[in-house]
Design a protein around this motif. Structure first.
Motif, PDB file in Angstrom:
ATOM      1  N   ALA A  72       0.823  -1.209   0.000  1.00 46.34           N
ATOM      2  CA  ALA A  72       0.000   0.000   0.000  1.00 46.34           C
ATOM      3  C   ALA A  72       0.856   1.257   0.000  1.00 46.34           C
ATOM      4  CB  ALA A  72      -0.928  -0.005   1.207  1.00 46.34           C
ATOM      5  N   LEU A  73       1.940   1.244   0.772  1.00 46.99           N
ATOM      6  CA  LEU A  73       2.827   2.414   0.822  1.00 46.99           C
ATOM      7  C   LEU A  73       3.571   2.589  -0.500  1.00 46.99           C
ATOM      8  CD1 LEU A  73       4.173   2.040   4.464  1.00 46.99           C
ATOM      9  CD2 LEU A  73       2.492   3.689   3.615  1.00 46.99           C
ATOM     10  N   ARG A  74       3.946   1.487  -1.112  1.00 44.78           N
ATOM     11  CA  ARG A  74       4.546   1.560  -2.448  1.00 44.78           C
ATOM     12  C   ARG A  74       3.546   2.167  -3.434  1.00 44.78           C
ATOM     13  NH1 ARG A  74       6.428  -3.785  -5.960  1.00 44.78           N
ATOM     14  NH2 ARG A  74       6.794  -2.717  -7.944  1.00 44.78           N
ATOM     15  N   ALA A  75       2.287   1.751  -3.327  1.00 41.10           N
ATOM     16  CA  ALA A  75       1.242   2.294  -4.194  1.00 41.10           C
ATOM     17  C   ALA A  75       1.034   3.785  -3.945  1.00 41.10           C
ATOM     18  CB  ALA A  75      -0.067   1.535  -3.975  1.00 41.10           C
ATOM     19  N   ALA A  76       1.138   4.215  -2.683  1.00 42.66           N
ATOM     20  CA  ALA A  76       0.959   5.630  -2.357  1.00 42.66           C
ATOM     21  C   ALA A  76       2.026   6.494  -3.029  1.00 42.66           C
ATOM     22  CB  ALA A  76       0.992   5.820  -0.847  1.00 42.66           C
ATOM     23  N   LYS A  77       3.273   6.028  -2.996  1.00 41.63           N
ATOM     24  CA  LYS A  77       4.351   6.769  -3.660  1.00 41.63           C
ATOM     25  C   LYS A  77       4.087   6.877  -5.153  1.00 41.63           C
ATOM     26  CE  LYS A  77       7.879   5.065  -0.422  1.00 41.63           C
ATOM     27  NZ  LYS A  77       9.125   4.248  -0.299  1.00 41.63           N
ATOM     28  N   TRP A  78       3.618   5.788  -5.729  1.00 43.91           N
ATOM     29  CA  TRP A  78       3.344   5.747  -7.174  1.00 43.91           C
ATOM     30  C   TRP A  78       2.144   6.612  -7.528  1.00 43.91           C
ATOM     31  CZ3 TRP A  78      -0.891   3.803  -9.927  1.00 43.91           C
ATOM     32  CH2 TRP A  78      -0.691   3.623 -11.303  1.00 43.91           C
ATOM     33  N   LEU A  79       1.078   6.527  -6.717  1.00 46.47           N
ATOM     34  CA  LEU A  79      -0.164   7.229  -7.008  1.00 46.47           C
ATOM     35  C   LEU A  79       0.003   8.741  -6.934  1.00 46.47           C
ATOM     36  CD1 LEU A  79      -3.180   6.657  -7.648  1.00 46.47           C
ATOM     37  CD2 LEU A  79      -3.614   6.920  -5.195  1.00 46.47           C
ATOM     38  N   ALA A  80       0.896   9.206  -6.076  1.00 43.71           N
ATOM     39  CA  ALA A  80       1.116  10.647  -5.916  1.00 43.71           C
ATOM     40  C   ALA A  80       1.547  11.299  -7.229  1.00 43.71           C
ATOM     41  CB  ALA A  80       2.148  10.898  -4.834  1.00 43.71           C
ATOM     42  N   LYS A  81       2.061  10.506  -8.172  1.00 42.71           N
ATOM     43  CA  LYS A  81       2.550  11.037  -9.447  1.00 42.71           C
ATOM     44  C   LYS A  81       1.568  10.806 -10.594  1.00 42.71           C
ATOM     45  CE  LYS A  81       7.196   9.746  -7.899  1.00 42.71           C
ATOM     46  NZ  LYS A  81       8.349   8.854  -8.149  1.00 42.71           N
ATOM     47  N   GLN A  82       0.396  10.206 -10.296  1.00 45.37           N
ATOM     48  CA  GLN A  82      -0.557   9.865 -11.351  1.00 45.37           C
ATOM     49  C   GLN A  82      -1.644  10.926 -11.480  1.00 45.37           C
ATOM     50  OE1 GLN A  82       0.549   7.244 -13.083  1.00 45.37           O
ATOM     51  NE2 GLN A  82       2.119   7.182 -11.474  1.00 45.37           N
ATOM     52  N   LYS A  83      -2.344  10.864 -12.606  1.00 46.29           N
ATOM     53  CA  LYS A  83      -3.452  11.774 -12.868  1.00 46.29           C
ATOM     54  C   LYS A  83      -4.781  11.074 -12.584  1.00 46.29           C
ATOM     55  CE  LYS A  83      -0.958  14.246 -16.536  1.00 46.29           C
ATOM     56  NZ  LYS A  83      -0.968  14.650 -17.971  1.00 46.29           N
ATOM     57  N   ASN A  84      -5.800  11.860 -12.356  1.00 44.41           N
ATOM     58  CA  ASN A  84      -7.137  11.297 -12.173  1.00 44.41           C
ATOM     59  C   ASN A  84      -7.679  10.827 -13.522  1.00 44.41           C
ATOM     60  OD1 ASN A  84      -7.190  14.314 -12.575  1.00 44.41           O
ATOM     61  ND2 ASN A  84      -9.346  13.886 -12.905  1.00 44.41           N
ATOM     62  N   GLY A  85      -8.785  10.092 -13.477  1.00 39.28           N
ATOM     63  CA  GLY A  85      -9.404   9.641 -14.715  1.00 39.28           C
ATOM     64  C   GLY A  85      -9.711   8.161 -14.744  1.00 39.28           C
ATOM     65  N   LYS A  86      -9.049   7.359 -13.878  1.00 48.48           N
ATOM     66  CA  LYS A  86      -9.342   5.932 -13.824  1.00 48.48           C
ATOM     67  C   LYS A  86      -9.090   5.419 -12.417  1.00 48.48           C
ATOM     68  CE  LYS A  86      -6.655   2.691 -15.107  1.00 48.48           C
ATOM     69  NZ  LYS A  86      -5.875   1.697 -15.861  1.00 48.48           N
ATOM     70  N   LEU A  87      -9.705   4.280 -12.109  1.00 46.41           N
ATOM     71  CA  LEU A  87      -9.460   3.605 -10.842  1.00 46.41           C
ATOM     72  C   LEU A  87      -8.285   2.671 -11.034  1.00 46.41           C
ATOM     73  CD1 LEU A  87     -10.363   3.013  -7.932  1.00 46.41           C
ATOM     74  CD2 LEU A  87     -11.932   1.290  -8.844  1.00 46.41           C
ATOM     75  N   TYR A  88      -7.121   3.031 -10.474  1.00 48.60           N
ATOM     76  CA  TYR A  88      -5.897   2.268 -10.679  1.00 48.60           C
ATOM     77  C   TYR A  88      -5.907   0.997  -9.835  1.00 48.60           C
ATOM     78  CZ  TYR A  88      -4.022   6.527 -12.838  1.00 48.60           C
ATOM     79  OH  TYR A  88      -3.813   7.614 -13.656  1.00 48.60           O
ATOM     80  N   SER A  89      -5.062   0.028 -10.257  1.00 51.92           N
ATOM     81  CA  SER A  89      -4.937  -1.239  -9.548  1.00 51.92           C
ATOM     82  C   SER A  89      -3.473  -1.650  -9.505  1.00 51.92           C
ATOM     83  CB  SER A  89      -5.752  -2.324 -10.247  1.00 51.92           C
ATOM     84  OG  SER A  89      -5.159  -2.649 -11.509  1.00 51.92           O
ATOM     85  N   MET A  90      -3.199  -2.782  -8.855  1.00 49.15           N
ATOM     86  CA  MET A  90      -1.830  -3.284  -8.798  1.00 49.15           C
ATOM     87  C   MET A  90      -1.281  -3.569 -10.193  1.00 49.15           C
ATOM     88  SD  MET A  90      -0.451  -3.503  -5.727  1.00 49.15           S
ATOM     89  CE  MET A  90       0.770  -4.820  -5.733  1.00 49.15           C
ATOM     90  N   ALA A  91      -2.149  -3.992 -11.100  1.00 43.93           N
ATOM     91  CA  ALA A  91      -1.710  -4.286 -12.465  1.00 43.93           C
ATOM     92  C   ALA A  91      -1.144  -3.038 -13.139  1.00 43.93           C
ATOM     93  CB  ALA A  91      -2.867  -4.850 -13.278  1.00 43.93           C
ATOM     94  N   ASP A  92      -1.715  -1.870 -12.839  1.00 41.79           N
ATOM     95  CA  ASP A  92      -1.210  -0.625 -13.414  1.00 41.79           C
ATOM     96  C   ASP A  92       0.166  -0.283 -12.855  1.00 41.79           C
ATOM     97  OD1 ASP A  92      -3.572   0.233 -14.990  1.00 41.79           O
ATOM     98  OD2 ASP A  92      -4.532   0.306 -13.024  1.00 41.79           O
ATOM     99  N   MET A  93       0.395  -0.570 -11.590  1.00 45.10           N
ATOM    100  CA  MET A  93       1.653  -0.188 -10.953  1.00 45.10           C
ATOM    101  C   MET A  93       2.790  -1.143 -11.276  1.00 45.10           C
ATOM    102  SD  MET A  93       2.441   0.542  -6.917  1.00 45.10           S
ATOM    103  CE  MET A  93       2.373  -1.177  -6.412  1.00 45.10           C
ATOM    104  N   VAL A  94       2.510  -2.467 -11.259  1.00 43.14           N
ATOM    105  CA  VAL A  94       3.601  -3.433 -11.439  1.00 43.14           C
ATOM    106  C   VAL A  94       3.811  -3.788 -12.897  1.00 43.14           C
ATOM    107  CG1 VAL A  94       3.162  -4.382  -9.161  1.00 43.14           C
ATOM    108  CG2 VAL A  94       2.114  -5.473 -11.129  1.00 43.14           C
TER     109      VAL A  94
END
Length: 259
Positions: free
Chosen positions: A237-259
């Motif tokens: 979850a914390l890894r996802a938080a670091k990644w999400l802070a740099k993303q734009k709105n427009g979709k519901l992201y998942s682990m598949a988007d990050m990894v």
């Protein structure tokens, strides 16, 4: 560059793990912790606002990423407040139904949102591997899923078990709701060919076990994932938080988007 973090349910089992890992990570900054009314004491950290009102907290921490492992209704309420204030949010809550997931997708149009019923890298690797196994084995193998969790878990089957079983059904070209069997009792007759059983065990302090079964002619294949610690999910979850802070709105992201 550090990422500001707000943790919901900060004094729960997962919340405490998230707080400890956040404080130990030089790339993260704990700026807020939210708990229910009357339970806001006990977290002392410079610069961290402890409160029972997320709506009052977020304007004080613009851009901070919220991490939420609470309950479906609470997560939906959080997402609405996050969208209003422009705070990204990582959601690890399980038990969301299809309507609630659709609501998250609506809020994700306004603010970056990330939802995964399991933050484990291992489980998300299984989601990629299982469909390949389903197709390689073919239709002669019956598929089942068994999940085990601690006795305090409220939803059943687990969100992870549902996600794994759904990906297996999709690999065989089935609609999951048409073939799922979440309980068997009494004289049930022969097992239908087009069926996936998902069975639930509860007890003790088990963090989370999931086993996918493939029953074939003359053999059986079992693939098991066991989580030894909540840190597995908290770290994801914390890894996802670091990644999400740099993303734009427009979709519901998942682990598949990050990894």
């Amino acid at each position: 560059m550090t990422t500001d973090i707000v943790i919901l349910g900060a004094k729960g089992r997962m919340g405490k793990t998230l707080v400890n890992l956040t404080l130990a990570d030089a790339e993260l900054n704990l700026v807020g912790a939210c708990e229910r009314e009357g339970n806001t004491g006990g977290i002392e950290h410079e610069g961290c606002i402890m409160t029972d009102c997320l709506e009052e907290l977020l304007p004080q921490v613009p851009g901070a990423v919220i991490i939420d492992f609470t309950a479906p209704e609470a997560s939906l309420a959080m997402a609405q407040i996050a969208a209003k204030n422009g705070n990204p949010a990582v959601i690890g809550t399980t038990g969301l139904n299809s309507t609630q997931q659709a609501d998250l997708e609506v809020f994700a149009r306004e603010v970056p949102l990330f939802w995964a019923p399991n933050m484990s890298v291992g489980v998300n690797t299984l989601l990629k591997i299982l469909p390949m196994l389903v197709k390689a084995l073919g239709p002669d193998y019956d598929m089942e899923m068994v999940e085990t969790h601690h006795k305090m878990k409220k939803d059943s089957p687990s969100g992870t078990a549902l996600k794994l079983a759904q990906c297996m059904a999709e690999a065989r070209g089935w609609e999951y709701d048409d073939v799922k069997k979440h309980c068997r009792d009494g004289i049930i007759g022969e097992r239908p060919k087009n069926e996936i059983g998902v069975q639930t065990l509860r007890g003790g302090d088990v963090v989370g076990d999931h086993t996918a079964f493939f029953f074939g002619p003359g053999e059986r294949i079992e693939i098991t994932h066991r989580a030894h610690s909540r840190e597995t999910f908290a770290s994801g979850a914390l890894r996802a938080a670091k990644w999400l802070a740099k993303q734009k709105n427009g979709k519901l992201y998942s682990m598949a988007d990050m990894v």
